[in-house]
Design a protein around this motif. Structure first.
Motif, PDB file in Angstrom:
ATOM      1  N   UNK A 137      63.510  35.136 -33.252  1.00  0.00           N
ATOM      2  CA  UNK A 137      62.562  36.768 -33.834  1.00  0.00           C
ATOM      3  C   UNK A 137      62.038  37.532 -33.224  1.00  0.00           C
ATOM      4  N   UNK A 138      61.769  38.445 -34.106  1.00  0.00           N
ATOM      5  CA  UNK A 138      61.258  40.177 -33.373  1.00  0.00           C
ATOM      6  C   UNK A 138      59.732  40.001 -33.340  1.00  0.00           C
ATOM      7  N   UNK A 139      59.561  40.098 -31.738  1.00  0.00           N
ATOM      8  CA  UNK A 139      58.403  40.527 -31.369  1.00  0.00           C
ATOM      9  C   UNK A 139      58.512  41.926 -30.206  1.00  0.00           C
ATOM     10  N   UNK A 140      57.064  42.299 -29.885  1.00  0.00           N
ATOM     11  CA  UNK A 140      56.329  43.696 -29.757  1.00  0.00           C
ATOM     12  C   UNK A 140      55.881  43.357 -28.294  1.00  0.00           C
ATOM     13  N   UNK A 141      55.705  44.171 -27.708  1.00  0.00           N
ATOM     14  CA  UNK A 141      55.341  44.341 -25.760  1.00  0.00           C
ATOM     15  C   UNK A 141      54.043  45.826 -26.031  1.00  0.00           C
ATOM     16  N   UNK A 142      53.635  44.968 -25.951  1.00  0.00           N
ATOM     17  CA  UNK A 142      52.297  46.323 -25.533  1.00  0.00           C
ATOM     18  C   UNK A 142      51.646  46.202 -24.119  1.00  0.00           C
ATOM     19  N   UNK A 143      51.210  47.612 -23.896  1.00  0.00           N
ATOM     20  CA  UNK A 143      51.326  47.433 -21.687  1.00  0.00           C
ATOM     21  C   UNK A 143      49.651  48.693 -22.182  1.00  0.00           C
ATOM     22  N   UNK A 144      48.925  48.369 -20.865  1.00  0.00           N
ATOM     23  CA  UNK A 144      47.935  49.604 -21.258  1.00  0.00           C
ATOM     24  C   UNK A 144      46.968  49.096 -19.556  1.00  0.00           C
ATOM     25  N   UNK A 145      46.289  50.243 -18.913  1.00  0.00           N
ATOM     26  CA  UNK A 145      45.462  50.237 -17.234  1.00  0.00           C
ATOM     27  C   UNK A 145      46.651  51.506 -16.747  1.00  0.00           C
ATOM     28  N   UNK A 191      48.004  45.772 -17.211  1.00  0.00           N
ATOM     29  CA  UNK A 191      48.607  44.354 -18.332  1.00  0.00           C
ATOM     30  C   UNK A 191      49.692  44.652 -19.328  1.00  0.00           C
ATOM     31  N   UNK A 192      50.309  43.724 -19.761  1.00  0.00           N
ATOM     32  CA  UNK A 192      51.617  43.815 -20.486  1.00  0.00           C
ATOM     33  C   UNK A 192      52.166  42.441 -21.600  1.00  0.00           C
ATOM     34  N   UNK A 193      51.706  42.765 -22.242  1.00  0.00           N
ATOM     35  CA  UNK A 193      51.124  41.689 -23.616  1.00  0.00           C
ATOM     36  C   UNK A 193      52.494  41.793 -24.239  1.00  0.00           C
ATOM     37  N   UNK A 194      52.428  40.779 -24.797  1.00  0.00           N
ATOM     38  CA  UNK A 194      53.427  40.541 -25.836  1.00  0.00           C
ATOM     39  C   UNK A 194      53.165  39.644 -27.249  1.00  0.00           C
ATOM     40  N   UNK A 195      53.536  40.589 -28.665  1.00  0.00           N
ATOM     41  CA  UNK A 195      53.083  40.531 -29.658  1.00  0.00           C
ATOM     42  C   UNK A 195      53.976  39.990 -30.611  1.00  0.00           C
ATOM     43  N   UNK A 245      43.950  53.550 -21.609  1.00  0.00           N
ATOM     44  CA  UNK A 245      43.148  52.467 -22.020  1.00  0.00           C
ATOM     45  C   UNK A 245      42.996  51.753 -23.158  1.00  0.00           C
ATOM     46  N   UNK A 246      43.862  52.115 -24.158  1.00  0.00           N
ATOM     47  CA  UNK A 246      44.315  51.211 -25.578  1.00  0.00           C
ATOM     48  C   UNK A 246      45.676  50.728 -25.084  1.00  0.00           C
ATOM     49  N   UNK A 247      46.189  49.861 -25.904  1.00  0.00           N
ATOM     50  CA  UNK A 247      47.246  49.468 -25.896  1.00  0.00           C
ATOM     51  C   UNK A 247      48.310  50.058 -26.209  1.00  0.00           C
ATOM     52  N   UNK A 248      49.754  50.543 -25.649  1.00  0.00           N
ATOM     53  CA  UNK A 248      50.610  50.732 -25.633  1.00  0.00           C
ATOM     54  C   UNK A 248      51.922  50.550 -26.292  1.00  0.00           C
ATOM     55  N   UNK A 249      53.146  50.595 -27.862  1.00  0.00           N
ATOM     56  CA  UNK A 249      53.525  49.962 -27.691  1.00  0.00           C
ATOM     57  C   UNK A 249      54.857  50.268 -26.186  1.00  0.00           C
ATOM     58  N   UNK A 250      55.499  49.405 -26.282  1.00  0.00           N
ATOM     59  CA  UNK A 250      56.830  49.769 -24.803  1.00  0.00           C
ATOM     60  C   UNK A 250      57.758  49.037 -25.590  1.00  0.00           C
ATOM     61  N   UNK A 251      59.562  49.514 -25.328  1.00  0.00           N
ATOM     62  CA  UNK A 251      60.499  48.439 -25.219  1.00  0.00           C
ATOM     63  C   UNK A 251      61.620  48.651 -24.331  1.00  0.00           C
ATOM     64  N   UNK A 252      61.575  47.767 -24.525  1.00  0.00           N
ATOM     65  CA  UNK A 252      62.378  47.183 -23.104  1.00  0.00           C
ATOM     66  C   UNK A 252      64.130  46.924 -23.104  1.00  0.00           C
ATOM     67  N   UNK A 253      64.079  46.728 -24.434  1.00  0.00           N
ATOM     68  CA  UNK A 253      65.499  46.437 -24.896  1.00  0.00           C
ATOM     69  C   UNK A 253      66.352  45.376 -24.318  1.00  0.00           C
TER      70      UNK A 253
END
Length: 363
Positions: free
Chosen positions: A28-36, A355-359, A53-61
């Motif tokens: 499945x396809x997931x999205x990573x967000x990071x902040x701080x 923080x690094x988060x998977x959603x 200070x807000x979640x920012x989308x990141x792509x690790x490919x």
């Protein structure tokens, strides 16, 4: 100062294969967000501010199985079994063998163990480690002889630490100590007074079967298979595990950082401050959630939790925007991270102030 190793959710982002029973997770396809804090590029954001200070989308490919955040760096375990690192490399914690690289906002592959399949990763304050074929490899800062290298110099590439005949399956790092679970379910700690070459540096910490461990800066939380939680004081030589009162035998997740935490089978969250006298610890229940909590992570002095609907909450210190609330204000009660309202959060990992988060999308 606070030091965090995460989490131990498992430590880092909880093994996504096991996150909420998602058996087809890799398809499945997931999205990573990071902040701080992004001072050392540890969020994977290559341009812009040193803090978000807000979640920012990141792509690790790459297809990622697990993430573990250290103080100012992170390690990512790919589905292929390869390891990638990002962030500060001041003490070699990226494991890339190049001391001229002080930090990196782009993923760096830990090449010297390529061709081997990694089973687990963990980041400490300024060092990192992994388990490969039951053996332990560590690299980074070597304060007071840890990580187990026999000298006081930084280790710029992964170093194999002998474990005798023990086969390890899980590791966790504190500031100056290491905890490891063997394949047979026993918990071992690294004894810096012993020689590391032949594996006799490992001592058995407790005789009970262990489900999980989470190392704080100077202590280790132990989750037993029966749901009990114990704690050791790593500042004392040969510290014996002491049972944490008032938790019963209902814990399913533990977390360690500037604070300690446990999540029960009923979805309740308990947190407490570390005390040298573990017998005096009394966990406090955290209230303010609308649904039962299923994930828990702790950073420097802040907490992030996720409920069964995938809603994320945060509370605690917020000096670098680590709560993801769009400001830098301290919060003493859980607050929903509003910019993730349309996301279903699967797992989280906290560093000192990041923080690094998977959603995935709610639909």
């Amino acid at each position: 100062f606070f030091f965090f190793f995460f989490f131990q959710a498992e430590d880092g982002i909880r093994d996504v294969e096991r996150s909420r029973g998602l058996g087809d997770v890799y398809k499945r396809q997931y999205e990573f967000y990071a902040w701080g804090s992004n001072k050392y590029g540890q969020l994977g954001i290559t341009t812009g501010s040193s803090c978000y200070s807000t979640p920012h989308p990141v792509s690790f490919n790459i297809e990622i199985r697990k993430v573990s955040c250290g103080s100012h760096h992170a390690a990512l375990l790919a589905l292929s079994g390869q390891i990638y690192t990002i962030g500060s490399n001041e003490f070699g914690q990226l494991g890339i063998g190049d001391s001229s690289v002080k930090y990196s906002s782009a993923l760096r592959q830990v090449n010297c163990i390529s061709g081997k399949v990694c089973a687990d990763i963990c980041c400490g304050y300024s060092h990192s480690g992994c388990i490969v074929e039951g053996g332990l490899y560590i690299w980074g800062e070597n304060i007071n002889g840890d990580p187990a290298l026999g000298n006081l110099n930084s280790q710029w590439t992964p170093f194999h630490v002998a474990a005798g005949r023990k086969k390890l399956k899980k590791i966790s790092f504190g500031l100056n100590h290491i905890g490891a679970i063997g394949e047979e379910g026993r918990l071992y700690g690294f004894d810096k007074s012993k020689r590391w070459e032949d594996g006799i540096c490992w001592r058995e910490v407790c005789s009970e079967r262990v489900k999980d461990i989470a190392c704080g800066p100077n202590y280790t939380l132990i989750l037993l298979e029966d749901g009990s939680v114990m704690c050791t004081n790593e500042e004392k030589i040969d510290s014996k595990p002491v049972l944490i009162k008032n938790l019963g035998k209902f814990a399913i997740v533990i977390a360690a950082g500037g604070l300690s935490g446990a999540l029960t089978s009923k979805g309740q969250v308990y947190t407490w401050s570390y005390k040298e006298s573990v017998e005096d610890v009394i966990p406090d229940i955290v209230v303010g959630f609308t649904s039962r909590i299923v994930e828990l992570a702790i950073g420097g002095n802040f907490v992030v939790a996720v409920d069964e609907l995938g809603v994320a909450y945060s509370w605690g210190s917020n000096l670098k925007g680590e709560l993801g609330q769009g400001d830098y204000s301290y919060r003493n009660v859980p607050s929903q991270i509003k910019l993730l309202q349309n996301k279903s959060v699967l797992s989280i990992s906290c560093g000192e102030c990041h923080v690094i988060l998977l959603s995935e999308p709610n639909n």
